[in-house]
Design a protein around this motif. Structure first.
Motif, PDB file in Angstrom:
ATOM      1  N   GLU A   1       4.272  -0.179  -6.551  1.00 24.84           N
ATOM      2  CA  GLU A   1       4.654  -1.109  -5.492  1.00 24.84           C
ATOM      3  C   GLU A   1       4.424  -0.556  -4.090  1.00 24.84           C
ATOM      4  OE1 GLU A   1       8.541  -2.663  -6.172  1.00 24.84           O
ATOM      5  OE2 GLU A   1       8.017  -3.501  -8.134  1.00 24.84           O
TER       6      GLU A   1
ATOM      7  N   GLY B   1       0.261  -1.825  -4.806  1.00 29.06           N
ATOM      8  CA  GLY B   1       0.551  -3.215  -4.464  1.00 29.06           C
ATOM      9  C   GLY B   1      -0.060  -3.663  -3.146  1.00 29.06           C
ATOM     10  N   PRO B   2       0.175  -2.926  -2.052  1.00 32.21           N
ATOM     11  CA  PRO B   2      -0.429  -3.348  -0.775  1.00 32.21           C
ATOM     12  C   PRO B   2      -1.960  -3.378  -0.823  1.00 32.21           C
ATOM     13  CG  PRO B   2       1.364  -1.791  -0.392  1.00 32.21           C
ATOM     14  CD  PRO B   2       1.131  -1.815  -1.876  1.00 32.21           C
TER      15      PRO B   2
ATOM     16  N   ALA C   1      -2.954  -6.522  -2.701  1.00 25.30           N
ATOM     17  CA  ALA C   1      -2.680  -7.673  -1.842  1.00 25.30           C
ATOM     18  C   ALA C   1      -3.753  -7.821  -0.764  1.00 25.30           C
ATOM     19  CB  ALA C   1      -1.297  -7.531  -1.204  1.00 25.30           C
ATOM     20  N   GLU C   2      -4.144  -6.715  -0.175  1.00 20.74           N
ATOM     21  CA  GLU C   2      -5.143  -6.748   0.893  1.00 20.74           C
ATOM     22  C   GLU C   2      -6.509  -7.191   0.374  1.00 20.74           C
ATOM     23  OE1 GLU C   2      -6.474  -6.543   4.734  1.00 20.74           O
ATOM     24  OE2 GLU C   2      -4.407  -6.248   4.037  1.00 20.74           O
TER      25      GLU C   2
ATOM     26  N   ALA D   1      -0.893  -9.025   3.771  1.00 20.21           N
ATOM     27  CA  ALA D   1       0.515  -8.625   3.755  1.00 20.21           C
ATOM     28  C   ALA D   1       1.463  -9.792   3.489  1.00 20.21           C
ATOM     29  CB  ALA D   1       0.873  -7.959   5.085  1.00 20.21           C
TER      30      ALA D   1
ATOM     31  N   TRP E   1       2.130 -10.475  -0.199  1.00 19.47           N
ATOM     32  CA  TRP E   1       2.846  -9.323  -0.760  1.00 19.47           C
ATOM     33  C   TRP E   1       4.302  -9.347  -0.301  1.00 19.47           C
ATOM     34  CZ3 TRP E   1       3.068  -6.463  -4.655  1.00 19.47           C
ATOM     35  CH2 TRP E   1       3.692  -5.213  -4.653  1.00 19.47           C
TER      36      TRP E   1
ATOM     37  N   ALA F   1       6.135 -11.805  -2.403  1.00 19.47           N
ATOM     38  CA  ALA F   1       6.461 -11.275  -3.726  1.00 19.47           C
ATOM     39  C   ALA F   1       7.675 -10.356  -3.662  1.00 19.47           C
ATOM     40  CB  ALA F   1       5.253 -10.529  -4.304  1.00 19.47           C
TER      41      ALA F   1
ATOM     42  N   LEU G   1      -0.486  -6.922 -11.157  1.00 18.46           N
ATOM     43  CA  LEU G   1      -1.366  -6.344 -10.151  1.00 18.46           C
ATOM     44  C   LEU G   1      -2.656  -5.820 -10.771  1.00 18.46           C
ATOM     45  CD1 LEU G   1       1.294  -4.409  -8.051  1.00 18.46           C
ATOM     46  CD2 LEU G   1      -0.010  -6.397  -7.283  1.00 18.46           C
TER      47      LEU G   1
ATOM     48  N   VAL H   1      -1.182 -15.307  -6.621  1.00 10.28           N
ATOM     49  CA  VAL H   1       0.072 -14.991  -5.925  1.00 10.28           C
ATOM     50  C   VAL H   1       1.272 -15.639  -6.606  1.00 10.28           C
ATOM     51  CG1 VAL H   1       1.335 -15.243  -3.759  1.00 10.28           C
ATOM     52  CG2 VAL H   1      -1.093 -14.673  -3.730  1.00 10.28           C
TER      53      VAL H   1
END
Length: 421
Positions: free
Chosen positions: A219, A223-224, A227-228, A234, A237, A240, A281, A287
């Motif tokens: 995470e 995770g970031p 997401a990117e 952001a 994310w 979430a 992920l 999403v």
């Protein structure tokens, strides 16, 4: 909850303070690590001290240290004179304060609850802590944008001062005084015996030492990036993560009403969904499905957190709560810095999807292994949870012919997200 509200925002403010002073991402990590290392180093000492002295006084002293360190941090940032080494030292002092505060706070919560309402009380307590964490992070982000990180740190210092003052006037006349043990090292050995003498306790602490580490790596690091690259940045994310926070609150509401008979069996079964976010992920899923996975994780992890606190309250002698809590905390966080530091090299070695699937497999396999421990499956809720614990083993469901509810001791027990939770 007052300190939690301020502290959540201050953790974000510290990172932005480093960046505002011209620091790099490596400098941000250094300041964050400076808080974690003393937390790990001093946790056991903090637990032993909290069981020797008045817990609320230990908490007041920790609040005073945090107030001082955050106040100086705020003054340096507001004045524009903050240097990296100063921020590292002040963050480290904050970690020391938390190392003494956390075991004392958990021990105080556990010792202040009596009777069969313990599970509901722990659910309400955890809802307050989680709500403060969520609200503090959101409020901190907004205040940083509006007035800058220095003033958020100042608010955090004030929150510590208010919390310490309120605790200083607590009426604890109903709490029985505890006799000093045989020295600090003796107390630590005694706490260790409490842990290793209960297979259900050390098994779950070992489980969460790895589970917390891989979840943190997934995470905080992967995770970031996912997401990117795949989810739009952001904002999704953050959505979430917010869904996870909402899930913890609803999980707390559920545990106000639900009192499972086999407390650790119910709690451990609810650890399996922690594998969902990493798997989501790894795919990666859209999403909407990630939000559902994070929400489900929040609900089920809160169920585990309440059942875990209930088991500790029921099975561990009151005068040893803080020492056992310290070992729990230590096991729960010790591998987190290692996992987050190793996440990047592992990704380069095997690829991000394989690393994320590995996180999920570790969660599933370790949780399944813990269910092989008989006392995890059989530890039963006693109706009079508030009664004194008279032996060091857990109560377990047995056939009618084997009726004793407390196991004879076999030997001399990490927010719970708390601790193992």
């Amino acid at each position: 909850m007052i300190t939690g509200l301020g502290n959540s925002g201050a953790l974000i403010a510290a990172a932005f303070a480093v960046l505002a002073s011209g620091g790099s991402g490596t400098d941000v990590g250094l300041v964050a690590a400076a808080r974690t290392v003393p937390l790990v180093v001093f946790l056991l000492v903090g637990g032993a001290v909290a069981d020797r002295l008045s817990r609320h006084r230990v908490m007041v002293a920790a609040n005073a240290l945090n107030c001082l360190s955050q106040g100086v941090f705020a003054a340096l940032v507001i004045s524009g004179r903050a240097e990296l080494w100063q921020m590292v030292v002040l963050s480290a002092l904050g970690g020391v304060g938390h190392a003494f505060f956390a075991p004392a706070a958990e021990g105080m919560v556990l010792s202040s609850v009596r009777g069969e309402q313990a599970g509901r009380a722990f659910a309400v307590f955890r809802m307050g802590v989680n709500g403060a964490s969520i609200g503090g992070a959101a409020l901190g982000g907004a205040l940083i944008a509006a007035v800058g990180p220095g003033w958020v740190l100042a608010v955090d210092a004030a929150a510590f001062a208010v919390a310490g003052a309120l605790r200083a006037f607590l009426d604890l006349g109903g709490v029985s005084p505890r006799e000093p043990g045989g020295g600090l090292l003796g107390d630590l050995r005694d706490g260790w015996r409490e842990v290793v003498g209960r297979p259900w306790l050390w098994a779950i602490v070992l489980q969460f030492s790895v589970v917390n580490a891989v979840v943190a790596a997934a995470e905080a690091v992967y995770g970031p990036q996912v997401a990117e690259e795949h989810l739009g940045g952001a904002r999704p994310w953050g959505l979430a993560l917010a869904a996870y926070g909402v899930g913890t609150v609803l999980g707390g509401l559920l545990m106000i009403r639900w009192k499972p008979r086999r407390i650790l069996l119910a709690g451990t079964l609810c650890v399996f969904p922690l594998a969902l976010p990493s798997a989501a992920l790894a795919v990666p899923v859209p999403v909407g499905w990630l939000v559902v996975a994070m929400f489900a994780t929040g609900v089920t992890l809160e169920v585990f957190g309440v059942t875990w606190m209930t088991a500790l309250h029921q099975e561990v002698p009151e005068e040893k709560f803080s020492r056992v809590s310290a070992y729990d905390w230590l096991g729960s966080i010790a591998l987190v810095p290692v996992a987050t530091a190793a996440a990047g090299p592992v990704e380069e070695l095997v690829g991000r999807p394989a690393a994320l699937w590995g996180c999920s497999v570790l969660v599933l396999s370790l949780t399944a292994a813990v269910l092989c421990v008989p006392d995890v499956r059989n530890l039963a809720r006693r109706e009079a949870v508030g009664e004194a614990v008279v032996a060091s083993g857990p109560s377990v469901d047995r056939p009618a012919a084997d009726q004793p509810t407390v196991k004879v001791p076999s030997g001399g027990s990490g927010e719970g997200a708390a601790s193992a939770s």
